[in-house]
Design a protein around this motif. Structure first.
Motif, PDB file in Angstrom:
ATOM      1  N   THR A  42      -2.846  -4.490  -5.400  1.00 33.45           N
ATOM      2  CA  THR A  42      -3.006  -4.275  -3.618  1.00 33.45           C
ATOM      3  C   THR A  42      -4.317  -3.912  -3.697  1.00 33.45           C
ATOM      4  O   THR A  42      -5.143  -3.453  -4.612  1.00 33.45           O
ATOM      5  CB  THR A  42      -2.277  -3.064  -3.551  1.00 33.45           C
ATOM      6  N   VAL A  43      -4.915  -4.172  -2.514  1.00 32.74           N
ATOM      7  CA  VAL A  43      -6.222  -3.523  -1.982  1.00 32.74           C
ATOM      8  C   VAL A  43      -5.909  -2.361  -1.024  1.00 32.74           C
ATOM      9  O   VAL A  43      -4.901  -2.509  -0.286  1.00 32.74           O
ATOM     10  CB  VAL A  43      -7.088  -4.333  -1.390  1.00 32.74           C
ATOM     11  N   PRO A  44      -6.780  -1.260  -1.064  1.00 32.67           N
ATOM     12  CA  PRO A  44      -7.940  -0.973  -1.754  1.00 32.67           C
ATOM     13  C   PRO A  44      -7.522  -0.634  -3.260  1.00 32.67           C
ATOM     14  O   PRO A  44      -6.579  -0.181  -3.632  1.00 32.67           O
ATOM     15  CB  PRO A  44      -8.495   0.241  -1.005  1.00 32.67           C
ATOM     16  N   LEU A  85      -7.264 -12.052   0.083  1.00 30.22           N
ATOM     17  CA  LEU A  85      -5.790 -12.341  -0.248  1.00 30.22           C
ATOM     18  C   LEU A  85      -5.313 -13.614  -0.107  1.00 30.22           C
ATOM     19  O   LEU A  85      -4.394 -14.150  -0.891  1.00 30.22           O
ATOM     20  CB  LEU A  85      -4.823 -11.361   0.471  1.00 30.22           C
ATOM     21  N   PHE A 138       3.218   2.526   7.396  1.00 31.58           N
ATOM     22  CA  PHE A 138       2.588   1.228   6.922  1.00 31.58           C
ATOM     23  C   PHE A 138       3.516   0.272   6.542  1.00 31.58           C
ATOM     24  O   PHE A 138       3.300  -1.000   6.802  1.00 31.58           O
ATOM     25  CB  PHE A 138       1.758   1.719   5.835  1.00 31.58           C
ATOM     26  N   HIS A 169      -4.009   6.531  -0.409  1.00 31.78           N
ATOM     27  CA  HIS A 169      -3.544   7.831  -0.121  1.00 31.78           C
ATOM     28  C   HIS A 169      -4.467   8.743  -1.545  1.00 31.78           C
ATOM     29  O   HIS A 169      -4.866   9.602  -1.411  1.00 31.78           O
ATOM     30  CB  HIS A 169      -2.336   8.165   0.098  1.00 31.78           C
ATOM     31  N   ASP A 219      -3.820   2.732  -4.422  1.00 33.48           N
ATOM     32  CA  ASP A 219      -3.256   3.384  -3.213  1.00 33.48           C
ATOM     33  C   ASP A 219      -4.287   4.345  -2.485  1.00 33.48           C
ATOM     34  O   ASP A 219      -4.856   5.220  -2.947  1.00 33.48           O
ATOM     35  CB  ASP A 219      -1.931   4.201  -3.717  1.00 33.48           C
ATOM     36  N   HIS A 248      -6.251 -11.345  -5.449  1.00 33.77           N
ATOM     37  CA  HIS A 248      -5.645 -10.119  -5.923  1.00 33.77           C
ATOM     38  C   HIS A 248      -4.779 -10.454  -7.071  1.00 33.77           C
ATOM     39  O   HIS A 248      -4.057  -9.639  -7.634  1.00 33.77           O
ATOM     40  CB  HIS A 248      -4.961  -9.363  -4.934  1.00 33.77           C
ATOM     41  N   PRO A 298      -5.409  -1.938   6.910  1.00 33.73           N
ATOM     42  CA  PRO A 298      -5.442  -0.553   7.040  1.00 33.73           C
ATOM     43  C   PRO A 298      -5.618   0.305   6.040  1.00 33.73           C
ATOM     44  O   PRO A 298      -6.451   1.204   6.178  1.00 33.73           O
ATOM     45  CB  PRO A 298      -4.112  -0.276   7.844  1.00 33.73           C
ATOM     46  N   PRO A 299      -5.223   0.170   4.789  1.00 35.70           N
ATOM     47  CA  PRO A 299      -5.476   0.997   3.706  1.00 35.70           C
ATOM     48  C   PRO A 299      -6.904   1.175   3.337  1.00 35.70           C
ATOM     49  O   PRO A 299      -7.384   2.028   3.029  1.00 35.70           O
ATOM     50  CB  PRO A 299      -4.537   0.902   2.690  1.00 35.70           C
ATOM     51  N   ARG A 311       3.341  -3.411   8.043  1.00 29.48           N
ATOM     52  CA  ARG A 311       3.349  -4.619   6.916  1.00 29.48           C
ATOM     53  C   ARG A 311       4.390  -5.591   7.204  1.00 29.48           C
ATOM     54  O   ARG A 311       4.138  -6.779   7.193  1.00 29.48           O
ATOM     55  CB  ARG A 311       3.347  -4.022   5.498  1.00 29.48           C
TER      56      ARG A 311
END
Ligand SMILES: N[C@@H](CCC(=O)N[C@@H](CS)C(=O)NCC(=O)O)C(=O)O
Length: 218
Positions: free
Chosen positions: A54-56, A36, A108, A69, A67, A41, A12-13, A112
């Protein structure tokens, strides 16, 4: 400008960033898949770029930011023709930021914690306490949605970031239109936007298939 987005299509991110790229019409982004399950990663090279692994993750020439956002906000500031997706006017910005933090810390996290046991621990069902967290997220969203869009009269990053999470949750706990009329109408309105059709819709299908497979339904 050389923009590279390290991403995973079902994430989702990552999809929030895809939608922002489409909404801003940013051309020539290089997309790099990070697998993943193969721990791509966690390689030394990736952790050097993003210690949080993390992705993205966005690379803009020599600038690295992770992150979703933070990435989306950066893209609007740097590549937006105007600030309409993330207005600089203090009160408008504050309301959007509240929604973005809500996505990070409530929505999230609920998604998750629901999905990860299936993806990485071999669970074949969802835990009821996690499904309850998704419903609690819907309850909050229903209360927040007092304007046409999530942060007021115009579509903003609040809509883009929250809809990637909500549309994924909807695959797990279908949103009941009677209980959540505003949330249902907002999701429909988001899904009619070009950025959603291009950046989210195809990957929701991949997310759906991934979940079905893990539940042993396909
Ligand atoms: N708040 C972060 C969450 C990113 C996140 O947790 N991504 C997941 C995939 S959906 C991930 O990279 N998981 C691997 C890990 O955390 O090691 C964002 O919005 O980018």
């Amino acid at each position: 400008m050389v923009l590279t987005l390290y991403k995973k299509d079902t994430s989702p991110p990552s999809r929030s960033v895809f939608m922002t790229i489409h909404a801003l019409n940013i051309p020539d982004v290089k997309f790099v898949d990070v697998f993943l399950p193969a721990n791509e990663h966690l390689t030394e090279e990736y952790i050097k770029m993003n210690p949080q692994h993390t992705v993205p993750l966005l690379k803009d020439d020599d600038f690295l930011i992770w992150d979703s956002h933070a990435i989306c906000g950066y893209l609007v500031s740097k590549y937006g023709k105007n600030d309409s997706l993330y207005p600089t006017e203090p009160r408008k910005r504050a309301v959007i930021d509240q929604r973005l933090h809500f996505d990070s810390s409530i929505l999230f996290v609920a998604l998750r914690s629901t999905v990860e046991p299936l993806l990485y621990a071999g669970d074949k069902t969802f835990k009821p306490e996690n499904l309850a967290k998704i419903k609690a997220g819907y309850d909050f969203m229903e209360k927040f949605l007092t304007a046409p869009w999530l942060a007021g009269d115009e579509v903003t990053l609040a809509d883009i970031c929250c809809v990637s999470t909500i549309s994924s949750m909807n695959e797990i706990v279908p949103i009941d239109a009677e209980t959540y009329p505003r949330l249902t109408a907002w999701l429909k309105k988001c899904s009619e936007q070009d950025f959603f059709k291009r950046g989210n819709a195809p990957n929701i299908l991949l997310f759906r298939e991934m979940i079905k497979k893990k539940l042993g339904q396909s």
